[in-house]
Design an enzyme around this catalytic site. Structure first.
Site, PDB file in Angstrom:
ATOM      1  NE  ARG A   1      -2.757  -1.131   4.739  1.00  0.00           N
ATOM      2  CZ  ARG A   1      -4.009  -1.207   4.308  1.00  0.00           C
ATOM      3  NH1 ARG A   1      -4.802  -2.163   4.734  1.00  0.00           N
ATOM      4  NH2 ARG A   1      -4.489  -0.323   3.457  1.00  0.00           N
TER       5      ARG A   1
ATOM      6  CB  SER B   1      -8.949  -5.201  -2.840  1.00  0.00           C
ATOM      7  OG  SER B   1      -9.608  -3.954  -3.007  1.00  0.00           O
TER       8      SER B   1
ATOM      9  N   GLY C   1      -0.289   5.525  -4.373  1.00  0.00           N
ATOM     10  CA  GLY C   1      -0.915   6.799  -4.725  1.00  0.00           C
ATOM     11  C   GLY C   1      -0.289   7.945  -3.949  1.00  0.00           C
TER      12      GLY C   1
ATOM     13  NE  ARG D   1      -4.824   6.940  -6.745  1.00  0.00           N
ATOM     14  CZ  ARG D   1      -4.585   6.633  -5.468  1.00  0.00           C
ATOM     15  NH1 ARG D   1      -4.316   7.580  -4.590  1.00  0.00           N
ATOM     16  NH2 ARG D   1      -4.639   5.376  -5.058  1.00  0.00           N
TER      17      ARG D   1
ATOM     18  CG  LEU E   1       8.617 -17.262  -3.975  1.00  0.00           C
ATOM     19  CD1 LEU E   1       8.362 -17.429  -2.479  1.00  0.00           C
ATOM     20  CD2 LEU E   1       9.150 -15.855  -4.274  1.00  0.00           C
TER      21      LEU E   1
ATOM     22  CG  HIS F   1      -0.846   2.227  -9.378  1.00  0.00           C
ATOM     23  ND1 HIS F   1      -1.001   1.787  -8.070  1.00  0.00           N
ATOM     24  CD2 HIS F   1      -1.931   3.005  -9.626  1.00  0.00           C
ATOM     25  CE1 HIS F   1      -2.124   2.282  -7.573  1.00  0.00           C
ATOM     26  NE2 HIS F   1      -2.704   3.029  -8.493  1.00  0.00           N
TER      27      HIS F   1
ATOM     28  CG  ASP G   1      -2.073   0.979   1.065  1.00  0.00           C
ATOM     29  OD1 ASP G   1      -2.460   1.273  -0.078  1.00  0.00           O
ATOM     30  OD2 ASP G   1      -2.583   1.462   2.094  1.00  0.00           O
TER      31      ASP G   1
ATOM     32  CD  GLU H   1     -13.556  -4.854  -0.879  1.00  0.00           C
ATOM     33  OE1 GLU H   1     -12.361  -5.249  -0.873  1.00  0.00           O
ATOM     34  OE2 GLU H   1     -14.521  -5.628  -0.761  1.00  0.00           O
TER      35      GLU H   1
HETATM   36  C1  IPE Z   1      -5.437  -2.636  -0.019  1.00  0.00           C
HETATM   37  O1  IPE Z   1      -5.152  -1.298  -0.155  1.00  0.00           O
HETATM   38  C2  IPE Z   1      -5.485  -3.299  -1.361  1.00  0.00           C
HETATM   39  C3  IPE Z   1      -4.200  -3.466  -2.047  1.00  0.00           C
HETATM   40  C4  IPE Z   1      -3.034  -3.103  -1.585  1.00  0.00           C
HETATM   41  C5  IPE Z   1      -4.278  -4.100  -3.349  1.00  0.00           C
HETATM   42  P1  IPE Z   1      -6.288  -0.189  -0.275  1.00  0.00           P
HETATM   43  O2  IPE Z   1      -5.612   1.098  -0.505  1.00  0.00           O
HETATM   44  O3  IPE Z   1      -7.288  -0.599  -1.303  1.00  0.00           O
HETATM   45  O4  IPE Z   1      -6.993  -0.273   1.150  1.00  0.00           O
HETATM   46  P2  IPE Z   1      -7.804   0.824   1.957  1.00  0.00           P
HETATM   47  O5  IPE Z   1      -8.809   1.435   0.991  1.00  0.00           O
HETATM   48  O6  IPE Z   1      -6.833   1.835   2.435  1.00  0.00           O
HETATM   49  O7  IPE Z   1      -8.434   0.080   3.075  1.00  0.00           O
HETATM   50  C1  IPE Z   2      -1.825   0.226  -3.349  1.00  0.00           C
HETATM   51  O1  IPE Z   2      -1.562   1.576  -3.354  1.00  0.00           O
HETATM   52  C2  IPE Z   2      -2.138  -0.309  -4.727  1.00  0.00           C
HETATM   53  C3  IPE Z   2      -3.549  -0.675  -4.920  1.00  0.00           C
HETATM   54  C4  IPE Z   2      -4.473  -0.648  -3.990  1.00  0.00           C
HETATM   55  C5  IPE Z   2      -3.940  -1.128  -6.234  1.00  0.00           C
HETATM   56  P1  IPE Z   2      -2.724   2.654  -3.324  1.00  0.00           P
HETATM   57  O2  IPE Z   2      -3.112   2.978  -4.740  1.00  0.00           O
HETATM   58  O3  IPE Z   2      -3.844   2.221  -2.460  1.00  0.00           O
HETATM   59  O4  IPE Z   2      -1.968   3.893  -2.710  1.00  0.00           O
HETATM   60  P2  IPE Z   2      -2.526   4.893  -1.597  1.00  0.00           P
HETATM   61  O5  IPE Z   2      -2.951   4.069  -0.425  1.00  0.00           O
HETATM   62  O6  IPE Z   2      -3.667   5.640  -2.216  1.00  0.00           O
HETATM   63  O7  IPE Z   2      -1.365   5.764  -1.296  1.00  0.00           O
HETATM   64 MG    MG Z   3      -4.159   2.419  -0.453  1.00  0.00          MG
END
Ligand code: IPE
Ligand code: IPE
Ligand code: MG
Length: 240
Positions: A181, A65, A23, A33, A131, A37, A20, A67
């Site tokens: 995490r 995810s 972004g 953003r 792995l 990635h 995580d 979501e």
């Molecule tokens: C969790 O991160 C999903 C992935 C890393 C793929 P999110 O950024 O989606 O989680 P929330 O929204 O902060 O809970």
């Molecule tokens: C994790 O990084 C990647 C995915 C969830 C796909 P984020 O895109 O959630 O980055 P933040 O949490 O917004 O910084």
């Molecule tokens: Mg995130």
């Protein structure tokens, strides 16, 4: 106190990572953003190699995810494009390192071309005994349990803890010992809901694109200091 050192001889069997912070990494540099990635993918490749070199047997990476579809169509499209490109380009890397790739999540909900490429890479790497990298893509822990119970119900078999487990996406993969995490948030965001019941959690404030092999070693060393009791009581040493 000095930081604990990772014990190379006893790595965790299964590490799972919520990657995580992509972004925020980009936003802090005034970049879109999507740049985060892209950088996150570079980090993922580096960490896969490092985990493989440390003799870990399973690595689950939370890529997208159930979501994450809430995000803008352009961000989702970019991530799906990156995944597709990676799967096509990295086959040689997986071959050279004897890495087997697997999928966790609902492939029916993925764009058909991404689902096909994923199936192809899983098929082409299934003989490798190094792995195992499990890509959690269109993955949600609640969704996985729901799909497992739906499949189980169709068999008319008894519903038990074992039979539910047997219908999860990768029933032969042992539960993660260590769930990491990055990005500073203290939650699981629907990751491995069933499997992480007794996992050790490690939270890192660093954003995923900034993660390095040294951060991985710190996480492993912290894990190795933990006292896992699984609900039991640890006996003082020397007694059984
Ligand atoms: C969790 O991160 C999903 C992935 C890393 C793929 P999110 O950024 O989606 O989680 P929330 O929204 O902060 O809970
Ligand atoms: C994790 O990084 C990647 C995915 C969830 C796909 P984020 O895109 O959630 O980055 P933040 O949490 O917004 O910084
Ligand atoms: Mg995130």
């Amino acid at each position: 106190m000095p930081e604990p050192q990772a014990d190379d001889k006893h790595p965790p069997t299964h590490i799972a990572i919520i990657m995580d912070g992509n972004g925020r990494w980009a936003a802090s540099r005034n970049r879109p953003r999507t740049q985060g990635h892209l950088e996150g993918l570079t980090t993922a490749k580096k960490i896969v190699k490092a985990v493989s070199d440390r003799g870990v047997q399973y690595l689950t990476l939370y890529v997208f995810s159930t979501e994450n579809w809430k995000r803008s169509a352009s961000e989702v499209g970019f991530i799906m494009g990156l995944v597709k490109q990676h799967l096509k380009r990295e086959l040689d890397f997986y071959r050279e390192n004897y890495i087997r790739t697997r999928h966790a999540g609902d492939s029916a909900g993925l764009p058909p071309d991404v689902a096909q490429d994923l199936r192809d890479v899983c098929e082409e790497t299934k003989q490798f005994d190094g792995l195992q990298v499990i890509l959690a893509l269109n993955y949600g822990g609640r969704d996985e349990i729901t799909r497992a119970v739906q499949r189980l119900a169709r068999t008319n078999a008894a519903i038990t803890e074992q039979s539910i487990r047997d219908h999860l996406d990768n029933p032969d993969v042992p539960d993660p010992d260590l769930v990491i995490r990055t990005g500073g948030d203290l939650r699981s965001s629907n990751f491995l809901v069933w499997q992480s019941a007794y996992s050790e959690f490690y939270f890192s404030d660093k954003l995923w694109p900034d993660w390095t092999e040294a951060d991985l070693d710190l996480a492993i060393a912290a894990y190795q200091q933990r006292d896992r009791r699984f609900g039991g009581v640890k006996q003082p040493s020397g007694r059984s």
